[in-house]
Every structure is written in C-alpha cells, then in structure tokens.
Design a protein around this motif. Sequence first.
Motif, mmCIF file in Angstrom:
data_model
loop_
_atom_site.group_PDB
_atom_site.id
_atom_site.type_symbol
_atom_site.label_atom_id
_atom_site.label_comp_id
_atom_site.label_asym_id
_atom_site.label_seq_id
_atom_site.Cartn_x
_atom_site.Cartn_y
_atom_site.Cartn_z
ATOM 1 N N GLN A 148 11.418 9.645 14.119
ATOM 2 C CA GLN A 148 10.760 9.152 15.319
ATOM 3 C C GLN A 148 10.448 7.661 15.212
ATOM 4 O OE1 GLN A 148 10.471 10.963 17.947
ATOM 5 N NE2 GLN A 148 10.857 13.027 17.088
ATOM 6 N N CYS A 149 10.576 6.973 16.348
ATOM 7 C CA CYS A 149 10.217 5.563 16.436
ATOM 8 C C CYS A 149 9.581 5.311 17.783
ATOM 9 C CB CYS A 149 11.445 4.677 16.272
ATOM 10 S SG CYS A 149 11.083 2.911 16.517
ATOM 11 N N ALA A 150 8.407 4.679 17.763
ATOM 12 C CA ALA A 150 7.709 4.340 19.000
ATOM 13 C C ALA A 150 7.181 2.914 18.904
ATOM 14 C CB ALA A 150 6.563 5.313 19.249
ATOM 15 N N GLN A 151 7.275 2.185 20.024
ATOM 16 C CA GLN A 151 6.708 0.831 20.069
ATOM 17 C C GLN A 151 5.846 0.694 21.317
ATOM 18 O OE1 GLN A 151 7.768 -1.654 22.444
ATOM 19 N NE2 GLN A 151 9.602 -0.646 23.289
ATOM 20 N N ASP A 152 4.764 -0.058 21.158
ATOM 21 C CA ASP A 152 3.800 -0.202 22.261
ATOM 22 C C ASP A 152 3.776 -1.627 22.796
ATOM 23 O OD1 ASP A 152 0.745 -0.338 20.180
ATOM 24 O OD2 ASP A 152 2.578 -1.534 20.198
ATOM 25 N N MET A 153 4.872 -2.358 22.623
ATOM 26 C CA MET A 153 4.936 -3.758 23.045
ATOM 27 C C MET A 153 5.783 -3.945 24.308
ATOM 28 S SD MET A 153 5.370 -5.354 19.198
ATOM 29 C CE MET A 153 6.520 -4.088 18.668
ATOM 30 N N ASN A 154 6.232 -2.835 24.886
ATOM 31 C CA ASN A 154 7.042 -2.870 26.104
ATOM 32 C C ASN A 154 8.353 -3.650 25.905
ATOM 33 O OD1 ASN A 154 7.352 -1.976 28.778
ATOM 34 N ND2 ASN A 154 6.767 -3.983 29.576
ATOM 35 N N HIS A 155 8.898 -3.532 24.696
ATOM 36 C CA HIS A 155 10.152 -4.213 24.395
ATOM 37 C C HIS A 155 11.335 -3.421 24.937
ATOM 38 C CE1 HIS A 155 8.406 -6.545 20.693
ATOM 39 N NE2 HIS A 155 7.988 -7.019 21.861
ATOM 40 N N ASN A 156 12.321 -4.138 25.474
ATOM 41 C CA ASN A 156 13.516 -3.467 25.983
ATOM 42 C C ASN A 156 14.496 -3.103 24.869
ATOM 43 O OD1 ASN A 156 12.987 -3.282 28.750
ATOM 44 N ND2 ASN A 156 13.515 -5.434 29.045
ATOM 45 N N TYR A 157 14.630 -3.988 23.886
ATOM 46 C CA TYR A 157 15.623 -3.779 22.841
ATOM 47 C C TYR A 157 15.016 -3.015 21.670
ATOM 48 C CZ TYR A 157 18.831 -7.174 24.945
ATOM 49 O OH TYR A 157 19.696 -7.828 25.787
ATOM 50 N N MET A 158 15.736 -1.993 21.233
ATOM 51 C CA MET A 158 15.314 -1.244 20.043
ATOM 52 C C MET A 158 16.523 -0.969 19.158
ATOM 53 S SD MET A 158 12.336 1.336 21.427
ATOM 54 C CE MET A 158 11.687 1.640 19.771
ATOM 55 N N TYR A 159 16.270 -0.833 17.853
ATOM 56 C CA TYR A 159 17.348 -0.762 16.871
ATOM 57 C C TYR A 159 16.993 0.243 15.771
ATOM 58 C CZ TYR A 159 18.175 -5.364 18.913
ATOM 59 O OH TYR A 159 18.385 -6.400 19.784
ATOM 60 N N TRP A 160 18.033 0.835 15.202
ATOM 61 C CA TRP A 160 17.898 1.616 13.983
ATOM 62 C C TRP A 160 18.804 1.014 12.917
ATOM 63 C CZ3 TRP A 160 14.489 4.911 12.241
ATOM 64 C CH2 TRP A 160 13.742 5.677 13.135
ATOM 65 N N SER A 193 19.677 -0.060 21.385
ATOM 66 C CA SER A 193 19.484 0.233 22.806
ATOM 67 C C SER A 193 18.946 -1.015 23.491
ATOM 68 C CB SER A 193 18.488 1.385 22.977
ATOM 69 O OG SER A 193 18.100 1.515 24.331
ATOM 70 N N VAL A 194 19.503 -1.334 24.667
ATOM 71 C CA VAL A 194 19.049 -2.517 25.398
ATOM 72 C C VAL A 194 18.091 -2.144 26.524
ATOM 73 C CG1 VAL A 194 21.139 -3.761 24.797
ATOM 74 C CG2 VAL A 194 21.013 -2.533 26.972
ATOM 75 N N GLY A 195 17.786 -0.853 26.632
ATOM 76 C CA GLY A 195 16.835 -0.397 27.636
ATOM 77 C C GLY A 195 16.913 1.104 27.778
ATOM 78 N N ALA A 196 15.946 1.669 28.482
ATOM 79 C CA ALA A 196 15.920 3.119 28.674
ATOM 80 C C ALA A 196 17.229 3.594 29.290
ATOM 81 C CB ALA A 196 14.736 3.505 29.553
ATOM 82 N N GLY A 197 17.801 4.633 28.693
ATOM 83 C CA GLY A 197 19.033 5.218 29.181
ATOM 84 C C GLY A 197 20.309 4.564 28.694
ATOM 85 N N ILE A 198 20.180 3.494 27.902
ATOM 86 C CA ILE A 198 21.357 2.748 27.428
ATOM 87 C C ILE A 198 21.334 2.660 25.909
ATOM 88 C CG2 ILE A 198 22.656 0.597 27.569
ATOM 89 C CD1 ILE A 198 21.059 -0.009 30.142
ATOM 90 N N PHE A 204 14.899 2.005 9.026
ATOM 91 C CA PHE A 204 13.966 1.128 9.727
ATOM 92 C C PHE A 204 14.293 1.079 11.206
ATOM 93 C CE2 PHE A 204 11.478 -0.608 6.366
ATOM 94 C CZ PHE A 204 12.301 -0.639 5.254
ATOM 95 N N CYS A 205 13.242 1.117 11.987
ATOM 96 C CA CYS A 205 13.337 0.928 13.428
ATOM 97 C C CYS A 205 12.774 -0.451 13.758
ATOM 98 C CB CYS A 205 12.539 2.014 14.138
ATOM 99 S SG CYS A 205 12.533 1.904 15.928
ATOM 100 N N ALA A 206 13.356 -1.104 14.747
ATOM 101 C CA ALA A 206 12.895 -2.435 15.143
ATOM 102 C C ALA A 206 12.944 -2.574 16.660
ATOM 103 C CB ALA A 206 13.751 -3.523 14.486
ATOM 104 N N SER A 207 12.183 -3.517 17.183
ATOM 105 C CA SER A 207 12.218 -3.783 18.619
ATOM 106 C C SER A 207 12.023 -5.265 18.870
ATOM 107 C CB SER A 207 11.137 -2.977 19.354
ATOM 108 O OG SER A 207 9.853 -3.512 19.095
ATOM 109 N N THR A 208 12.445 -5.710 20.060
ATOM 110 C CA THR A 208 12.267 -7.097 20.453
ATOM 111 C C THR A 208 12.291 -7.219 21.970
ATOM 112 O OG1 THR A 208 13.133 -9.358 20.260
ATOM 113 C CG2 THR A 208 14.748 -7.591 20.312
ATOM 114 N N ASP A 209 11.676 -8.277 22.480
ATOM 115 C CA ASP A 209 11.748 -8.564 23.906
ATOM 116 C C ASP A 209 12.671 -9.753 24.156
ATOM 117 O OD1 ASP A 209 8.554 -10.330 24.297
ATOM 118 O OD2 ASP A 209 10.174 -10.530 22.853
ATOM 119 N N TRP A 210 13.701 -9.823 23.341
ATOM 120 C CA TRP A 210 14.699 -10.910 23.435
ATOM 121 C C TRP A 210 15.292 -10.989 24.839
ATOM 122 C CZ3 TRP A 210 20.004 -10.684 24.498
ATOM 123 C CH2 TRP A 210 20.709 -11.853 24.230
ATOM 124 N N THR A 211 15.510 -12.210 25.299
ATOM 125 C CA THR A 211 16.264 -12.460 26.525
ATOM 126 C C THR A 211 17.245 -13.576 26.233
ATOM 127 O OG1 THR A 211 14.792 -14.175 27.377
ATOM 128 C CG2 THR A 211 14.227 -11.886 27.922
#
Lengths: 115, 111
Positions: free
Chosen positions: A22-34, A49-54, A90-97
């Motif tokens: 399981q991986c959860a982030q509370d920063m509202n980031h679109n990008y997530m990685y494993w 993933s670049v967003g929900a559903g993708i 490791f799981c990671a996230s970012t709000d990169w644009t």
Amino acid sequence: NAGVTQTPKFRILKIGQSMTLQCAQDMNHNYMYWYRQDPGMGLKLIYYSVGAGITDKGEVPNGYNVSRSTTEDFPLRLELAAPSQTSVYFCASTDWTENSNQPQHFGDGTRLSIL
Amino acid sequence: EDQVTQSPEALRLQEGESSSLNCSYTVSGLRGLFWYRQDPGKGPEFLFTLYSAGEEKEKERLKATLTKKESFLHITAPKPEDSATYLCAVFNMDSSYKLIFGSGTRLLVRP
C-alpha cells in the motif's frame, strides 16, 4: 502532514503467494511511482502514474500490477511471488509540471522477503 | 541509453576531512539532476535540484555543482551525522518525469 505512507514496513512471503503493497500520499500530488531497490543498487522504476486512472510501465514491470483509482492511493500488487522479487520497495510522489521541476518525495519503504 | 554512474561506491572520511562525490551521466537532453540523501532503513530525502551547467547549490556542509557531463557533491568538514548513502538522479526531456538513479555512494564519517 504525513507525506508518503507505505504499509506494511516488513513482510515475508512464501513463493507463489500474493500480496498488495500500500502507498498513500496526502499532498494531492498527481504523479506517483513505485521503485525497487536491491542491495548496493540504485532505484529501478516498476510502474508510475500521472493521475487517477492512468498508469504506465517503468523499467522492471514484470511480475507486478498497479491501479490508481484515487489521487491519494497507488497500490502495488504481486500476484505470484518469486525469490527475485525480494527487495525494498519505495513509493514516491510529486506535483511536477512542465514549468516546475519539483522533486519526488519518498516513503520509508516496504522490506519484502520471499522464501 | 540514458545512464548515471556514481563514484566512489563507498567513501570513509575522518571528521573534518573534506571530499567530493561524483555523478557522471549520459542523457539525451538533460532537464534536471537531483541529489538525495538516504539513511539506513529510510526512503531517499531530497537535497538539491540542478538544471544547467555552471549551476551551484549549497546547504550547510554540502555543495552541489553541475557540468555538461557530471555533477559533484562537495562535503566540507563533514561530521558523523553526514554518514549516509547519497543518490544522484537525472531526468530528460521526456515529459513523463521518470528519474534515472545512480547506484549511490555510501559515505561513512568517523569521529
């Protein structure tokens, strides 16, 4: 602010068993990685993933599956555990644009042993 | 193929003994280079982002520099608490923002 939370922290599996990391982030980031990190090695990208559903494959996707039904959660599924999947995940996230190169933020990992 | 190579693999320093870690890269169209610190049992922690040759960033005893082929992480007068693995990662013009990591340098600073 919890950041990126990974559960469980440790797990031992038998060959052929399945489990979900399981991986959860509370920063509202679109990008997530494993990623997986083997001893003395760098991080290898499994899925991202670049967003929900993708979702899309990374460098080493074989033996894994992912889903992204919400912005917050990005679980990683192992269907038939094999000894080669013993690693630290490791799981990671970012709000990169395109206009801001924000860094990836990492969880503290799940240490998985398959015996 | 995009590649990142870090050297040395391991480095032992006495407290106060300055040194540098190297990250050499081959990437088509570098968009950014990141330095991370990783403590045992923890995830990587962000240190710096560098975007273009000639750029420098500093934080306490650490200074990161970038050329067209490599980056250096200079550690000035290190302390035992600087002991960690330092990871370098790059990403290119591919808009998917996928990082390519080096294998890291394990730094041990002895008192």
